[in-house]
Motif scaffolding. Structure first.
Motif, PDB file in Angstrom:
ATOM      1  N   ARG A  66       0.863  -1.175   0.000  1.00  0.00           N
ATOM      2  CA  ARG A  66       0.000   0.000   0.000  1.00  0.00           C
ATOM      3  C   ARG A  66       0.899   1.223   0.000  1.00  0.00           C
ATOM      4  NH1 ARG A  66      -5.260   1.283   3.834  1.00  0.00           N
ATOM      5  NH2 ARG A  66      -6.056   3.021   2.559  1.00  0.00           N
ATOM      6  N   GLY A  67       0.964   1.901  -1.151  1.00  0.00           N
ATOM      7  CA  GLY A  67       1.958   2.946  -1.297  1.00  0.00           C
ATOM      8  C   GLY A  67       3.339   2.329  -1.212  1.00  0.00           C
ATOM      9  N   ALA A  68       4.188   2.887  -0.366  1.00  0.00           N
ATOM     10  CA  ALA A  68       5.532   2.345  -0.196  1.00  0.00           C
ATOM     11  C   ALA A  68       5.606   1.252   0.859  1.00  0.00           C
ATOM     12  CB  ALA A  68       6.503   3.471   0.167  1.00  0.00           C
ATOM     13  N   PHE A  69       4.529   1.025   1.604  1.00  0.00           N
ATOM     14  CA  PHE A  69       4.523   0.024   2.672  1.00  0.00           C
ATOM     15  C   PHE A  69       4.395  -1.374   2.084  1.00  0.00           C
ATOM     16  CE2 PHE A  69       2.098  -2.361   5.980  1.00  0.00           C
ATOM     17  CZ  PHE A  69       3.105  -2.403   6.926  1.00  0.00           C
ATOM     18  N   HIS A  70       5.194  -2.309   2.591  1.00  0.00           N
ATOM     19  CA  HIS A  70       5.251  -3.665   2.047  1.00  0.00           C
ATOM     20  C   HIS A  70       5.111  -4.686   3.165  1.00  0.00           C
ATOM     21  CE1 HIS A  70       6.643  -6.890  -0.690  1.00  0.00           C
ATOM     22  NE2 HIS A  70       7.283  -7.352   0.369  1.00  0.00           N
ATOM     23  N   LEU A  71       4.239  -5.682   2.952  1.00  0.00           N
ATOM     24  CA  LEU A  71       4.094  -6.833   3.839  1.00  0.00           C
ATOM     25  C   LEU A  71       4.340  -8.103   3.038  1.00  0.00           C
ATOM     26  CD1 LEU A  71       0.884  -6.051   5.945  1.00  0.00           C
ATOM     27  CD2 LEU A  71       3.229  -6.194   6.807  1.00  0.00           C
ATOM     28  N   GLU A  72       4.936  -9.101   3.665  1.00  0.00           N
ATOM     29  CA  GLU A  72       5.194 -10.364   2.964  1.00  0.00           C
ATOM     30  C   GLU A  72       5.201 -11.527   3.952  1.00  0.00           C
ATOM     31  OE1 GLU A  72       8.489 -12.214  -0.156  1.00  0.00           O
ATOM     32  OE2 GLU A  72       8.186 -10.046   0.047  1.00  0.00           O
ATOM     33  N   ALA A  73       4.625 -12.642   3.527  1.00  0.00           N
ATOM     34  CA  ALA A  73       4.609 -13.865   4.328  1.00  0.00           C
ATOM     35  C   ALA A  73       5.091 -15.026   3.463  1.00  0.00           C
ATOM     36  CB  ALA A  73       3.208 -14.147   4.855  1.00  0.00           C
ATOM     37  N   ARG A  74       5.847 -15.941   4.062  1.00  0.00           N
ATOM     38  CA  ARG A  74       6.384 -17.096   3.336  1.00  0.00           C
ATOM     39  C   ARG A  74       6.190 -18.355   4.172  1.00  0.00           C
ATOM     40  NH1 ARG A  74      12.295 -14.447   1.652  1.00  0.00           N
ATOM     41  NH2 ARG A  74      11.448 -12.694   0.421  1.00  0.00           N
ATOM     42  N   THR A  75       5.974 -19.469   3.502  1.00  0.00           N
ATOM     43  CA  THR A  75       5.914 -20.777   4.157  1.00  0.00           C
ATOM     44  C   THR A  75       6.845 -21.737   3.440  1.00  0.00           C
ATOM     45  OG1 THR A  75       4.072 -21.586   2.767  1.00  0.00           O
ATOM     46  CG2 THR A  75       3.502 -20.402   4.794  1.00  0.00           C
ATOM     47  N   ASN A  76       7.483 -22.612   4.203  1.00  0.00           N
ATOM     48  CA  ASN A  76       8.414 -23.605   3.649  1.00  0.00           C
ATOM     49  C   ASN A  76       9.508 -22.949   2.806  1.00  0.00           C
ATOM     50  OD1 ASN A  76       6.891 -25.638   4.835  1.00  0.00           O
ATOM     51  ND2 ASN A  76       5.758 -26.111   2.962  1.00  0.00           N
ATOM     52  N   TYR A  77       9.956 -21.774   3.223  1.00  0.00           N
ATOM     53  CA  TYR A  77      11.031 -21.077   2.510  1.00  0.00           C
ATOM     54  C   TYR A  77      12.375 -21.272   3.219  1.00  0.00           C
ATOM     55  CZ  TYR A  77      13.310 -17.339  -0.162  1.00  0.00           C
ATOM     56  OH  TYR A  77      14.150 -16.624  -1.000  1.00  0.00           O
ATOM     57  N   GLU A  78      12.411 -21.004   4.516  1.00  0.00           N
ATOM     58  CA  GLU A  78      13.644 -21.184   5.285  1.00  0.00           C
ATOM     59  C   GLU A  78      13.833 -22.632   5.737  1.00  0.00           C
ATOM     60  OE1 GLU A  78      11.265 -19.023   5.991  1.00  0.00           O
ATOM     61  OE2 GLU A  78      12.142 -17.086   5.434  1.00  0.00           O
ATOM     62  N   GLY A  79      12.844 -23.468   5.525  1.00  0.00           N
ATOM     63  CA  GLY A  79      12.890 -24.870   5.910  1.00  0.00           C
ATOM     64  C   GLY A  79      11.491 -25.446   5.863  1.00  0.00           C
ATOM     65  N   MET A  80      11.380 -26.760   5.896  1.00  0.00           N
ATOM     66  CA  MET A  80      10.067 -27.382   5.949  1.00  0.00           C
ATOM     67  C   MET A  80       9.378 -26.987   7.251  1.00  0.00           C
ATOM     68  SD  MET A  80       9.564 -28.909   3.134  1.00  0.00           S
ATOM     69  CE  MET A  80       8.100 -29.832   3.615  1.00  0.00           C
ATOM     70  N   ASP A  81       8.105 -26.635   7.154  1.00  0.00           N
ATOM     71  CA  ASP A  81       7.303 -26.214   8.303  1.00  0.00           C
ATOM     72  C   ASP A  81       7.864 -24.956   8.966  1.00  0.00           C
ATOM     73  OD1 ASP A  81       5.568 -28.447   7.989  1.00  0.00           O
ATOM     74  OD2 ASP A  81       7.032 -29.692   9.042  1.00  0.00           O
TER      75      ASP A  81
END
Length: 215
Positions: A66-81
């Motif tokens: 939203r504008g310059a504000f950024h949110l992000e979520a990841r699953t199984n990226y740094e490891g399983m579960d």
């Protein structure tokens, strides 16, 4: 004559009122409209990872801006579960060649627990683009680890990208610290699909099939 004299002040007041209303309307027309509040936009992506000789799994990534504000979520990226959440700020510059950088700060929980720092960066030209995302997990066993994904692509037409890809991950067992390959992606207004082929000439091949929805 007296009636005319009594009516004169009333006419003068009426003329002043009409003139003031006209001036107020002219001033309102000259003023720019108030700025619009930026809306939310982002994407939800799923990556089906098919490592040769290992179990398949899905990595999920969701972004919201939203504008310059950024949110992000990841699953199984740094490891399983493993589940991670980031906040960031979008910086952008350029027109013909556009540069975009988003520093990120977040946390990961689940199978790995740590504070995470990283960034995402994109350079986009008329018929080519490059992208890199990188994060450092200081508490990853045994002494911290850098996860990364990078792409360099050509766009012969607006809806199609083809190019080279590299990644650094510990999610699955692999003798390669850095994996390289090629990919092709078809993009629509809201949907896109891609196929990535890592280590094509070795026994450590990995196929990744990705689907993304943008909003």
């Amino acid at each position: 004559m007296r009636a005319a004299r009594r009516a004169a002040p009333r006419l003068l007041l009426a003329a002043c009122f009409v003139a003031s209303q006209a001036c107020a309307a002219a001033e309102s027309e000259d003023q720019p409209p108030p700025p619009e509040t930026p809306g939310w936009h982002g994407a939800v992506s799923a990556y089906l990872n098919l490592p040769r000789g290992d179990d398949a799994y899905v990595t999920g990534i969701a972004t919201a801006n939203r504008g310059a504000f950024h949110l992000e979520a990841r699953t199984n990226y740094e490891g399983m579960d493993a589940y991670s959440l980031f906040i960031g700020y979008n910086f952008a510059a350029g027109n013909t060649v556009r540069f975009e950088v988003t520093p990120l700060l977040g946390v990961v929980t689940g199978s790995t627990h740590s504070v995470v720092g990283g960034f995402e960066a994109t350079v986009t030209g008329p018929r080519a683009d490059a992208y890199v995302e990188l994060e450092y997990v200081p508490d990853a066993s045994p002494s911290g680890y850098i996860y990364a994904w990078s792409e360099f692509a050509l766009r012969p037409v607006d809806w199609f990208r083809v190019g080279l890809v590299a990644q650094r991950t510990r999610v699955y067992g692999n003798s390669r610290n850095l994996q390289r390959g090629a990919f092709a992606q078809a993009k629509g207004k809201y949907l896109s699909a891609a196929v990535y082929w890592f280590n094509p000439s070795s026994h450590d091949q990995v196929i990744v099939v990705a689907v993304a929805f943008s909003y």
